[in-house]
Write an enzyme that holds these catalytic residues in place. Structure first.
Site, PDB file in Angstrom:
ATOM      1  CB  THR A   5      -0.987   0.006   1.112  1.00  0.00           C
ATOM      2  OG1 THR A   5      -2.001   0.841   0.991  1.00  0.00           O
ATOM      3  CG2 THR A   5      -0.157   0.411   2.310  1.00  0.00           C
ATOM      4  CB  SER A 161       0.016   3.761  -8.694  1.00  0.00           C
ATOM      5  OG  SER A 161      -0.311   4.481  -9.952  1.00  0.00           O
ATOM      6  CB  CYS A 164       5.081   1.101  -5.666  1.00  0.00           C
ATOM      7  SG  CYS A 164       4.811   0.077  -4.442  1.00  0.00           S
ATOM      8  CB  THR A 167       1.216   1.770  -5.141  1.00  0.00           C
ATOM      9  OG1 THR A 167       2.066   1.534  -3.970  1.00  0.00           O
ATOM     10  CG2 THR A 167       0.283   2.864  -4.864  1.00  0.00           C
TER      11      THR A 167
END
EC number: 3.4.25.2
Length: 178
Positions: A5, A161, A164, A167
């Site tokens: 997250t 995002s 990663c 994410t």
């Protein structure tokens, strides 16, 4: 430390925002959910909080933090110090694997599982696997754009995002105005 997250908090002008992505990952390689909400409003909507880490542990910490917030009469600083102190000294809480970002209209804190309490100097904080990417993006957007806190939080998560794998772009946001 905690994967799966990214949570970012941004304070700019009269606005404080916390945003989080929606991905829940099981282990290292399985996406279990794409649109989870990791941001909550606490204390009659005057405080917002987000978590990274184990979901059950985070809910336990949310409940403990909200209890401390009520005991402190809504004083975020006092509640954050108390939850960090309890987290550090309680044998059960010490085993919880989660990080929290908590904010009101004036302050932002990161509360860690080792009992650390961090207030960022620049009004921007991030946690989770994409936290460093989101933090760098938010600092750049804050310095070189006219975006408000909400927009900076969302755009920085979109950037994270793209880097990663834990994410995604299913972003939820909560905002507090002064």
């Amino acid at each position: 430390m905690f994967q799966a997250t990214t949570i970012i908090a941004v304070r700019k002008g009269q606005q404080t925002a916390i945003a989080g992505d929606g991905q829940v990952t099981l282990g290292q390689n399985t996406i279990m959910k794409q649109n989870a909400t990791k941001i909550r409003r606490l204390y009659e909507g005057k405080v917002i909080a987000g978590f990274a880490g184990a979901v059950a542990d985070a809910f336990t910490l949310f409940a403990k933090f909200e209890e401390k917030l009520k005991q402190a009469g809504g004083n975020l600083s006092k509640a954050a110090v108390e939850i960090a102190r309890e987290w550090r000294s309680d044998r059960i809480l010490r085993r919880l694997e989660a990080l929290l970002i908590v904010a009101d209209a004036e302050k932002i804190f990161i509360v860690s599982g080792s009992g650390e309490l961090i207030e960022p100097d620049d009004g921007i904080a991030a946690i989770g696997s994409g936290g460093a990417y989101a933090l760098a993006a938010a600092r750049a957007l804050n310095a070189f754009s006219e975006l408000n806190a909400r927009e900076i939080a969302v755009e920085s998560l979109k950037i994270a995002s793209g880097i990663c794998v834990y994410t995604n772009e299913q972003i939820s946001v909560e905002v507090i105005e002064k």
